[in-house]
Design a protein around this motif. Sequence first.
Motif, short mmCIF file in Angstrom:
data_model
loop_
_atom_site.label_atom_id
_atom_site.label_comp_id
_atom_site.label_asym_id
_atom_site.label_seq_id
_atom_site.Cartn_x
_atom_site.Cartn_y
_atom_site.Cartn_z
N LEU A 95 17.59 45.88 13.88
CA LEU A 95 17.14 47.32 13.94
C LEU A 95 15.52 47.31 13.56
CD1 LEU A 95 19.62 49.60 12.08
CD2 LEU A 95 19.29 49.50 14.72
N ARG A 96 15.26 46.72 12.55
CA ARG A 96 13.77 46.68 11.85
C ARG A 96 13.50 45.23 11.33
NH1 ARG A 96 14.23 50.72 14.57
NH2 ARG A 96 13.64 52.87 13.97
N ASP A 97 12.33 44.74 11.43
CA ASP A 97 11.70 43.61 10.78
C ASP A 97 10.58 44.02 9.93
OD1 ASP A 97 10.79 41.33 9.60
OD2 ASP A 97 10.81 40.32 11.70
N PRO A 98 10.84 44.51 8.71
CA PRO A 98 9.61 44.82 7.84
C PRO A 98 8.62 43.87 7.88
CG PRO A 98 11.32 44.04 6.31
CD PRO A 98 11.88 44.18 7.67
N GLU A 99 8.84 42.63 7.78
CA GLU A 99 7.65 41.41 7.58
C GLU A 99 7.64 40.55 8.62
OE1 GLU A 99 8.13 41.93 2.74
OE2 GLU A 99 9.04 40.14 3.85
N PRO A 100 7.44 40.84 9.99
CA PRO A 100 7.26 40.01 10.92
C PRO A 100 6.34 38.86 10.73
CG PRO A 100 6.34 42.15 11.69
CD PRO A 100 7.01 42.27 10.63
N ASP A 101 5.29 39.27 10.09
CA ASP A 101 4.20 38.14 9.68
C ASP A 101 4.64 37.27 8.44
OD1 ASP A 101 4.14 40.19 7.88
OD2 ASP A 101 1.95 39.93 7.45
N LEU A 102 5.85 37.24 7.96
CA LEU A 102 6.23 36.41 7.03
C LEU A 102 7.50 35.80 7.28
CD1 LEU A 102 5.27 38.72 3.83
CD2 LEU A 102 4.16 36.63 4.44
N PRO A 103 7.63 34.72 8.28
CA PRO A 103 8.86 34.14 8.57
C PRO A 103 9.34 33.18 7.55
CG PRO A 103 7.12 32.87 9.52
CD PRO A 103 6.40 34.34 8.91
N GLY A 104 8.88 32.85 6.39
CA GLY A 104 9.72 32.39 5.23
C GLY A 104 10.25 33.36 4.22
#
Length: 292
Positions: free
Chosen positions: A90-99
């Motif tokens: 549904l939602r990825d709140p942190e696509p810029d933080l894959p770790g």
Amino acid sequence: MALSEPQSVLPVQATLGEGPVWVAREQALWFVDIKSHQVHRFDPATGDHRSFAAPEQVGWVLPSDDGQFLAGLKTGVARFDAETGEFTSLRDPEPDLPGNRLNDATVDAAGRVWFGTMDDGEEAATGCLWCLDGGEVRASGLPPVTITNGPAISPDGRTLYHTDTLGRLIHAVPMNDDGTLGSARVFAEIAEEDGWPDGCVCDAEGFLWSGLWGGWRARRYAPDGSIAQEVRFPVANITKIAFGGPDLTTAYATTARKGLDEAVLAGQPLAGNLFAFDAGVAGIPGSVARLR
């Protein structure tokens, strides 16, 4: 208040048991094993136990208002269909933080889902608290930490408790009717010899229960932050408490084997199991996540 001794009620030997939640509509306890990518359902009346494979690390499952569940996967919030076992992102709140990965969550009386993220390597201060409000994700505004835990909501809905595990701090944060938050204050600080504060939950009297990782106990804090009681366990890593049963006075506790070598586990054969004890006080009836 007399507390019974915790007893192992389900021998799952979870690597990282977490996120217990009592689902009233089923009279069953749901919880996860984060590192083994498993969702568990336990019916204490019948002893029935079912498990479901998640596609990746899963931090929590919570009942939703469509009769199904939301799940906190490593890569974001997903729908979980317990009939088919399928997960839908549904939602990825942190696509810029894959770790990062999602770690712990709760639902307030308005159906908002409060969930935290954390650095999966447990080193960088990249974990934040988020709010899923009617399907939209927004930042809580609280400062980032390495490992977020809790969160928990007071019975009157006026206080959100947020745990900084590596900082050994539990914060109390004023919460307004619209879900906005005020300034956090330190509610409790855990001494080094007592372990690290993990998941937390409030009871009906407004006391806060926190599992203590490496502390061999769960602790009950009074509303002023003082220690009211402790419950000792035969295992070191207590991750979170949930209140269940018909009258919500049975406390269930998830535990973990993570970080324990074979020699240590030989002295803790019940590590990773689901425990239960009579809390002597009722929990708060759970809310369901509002999707719209």
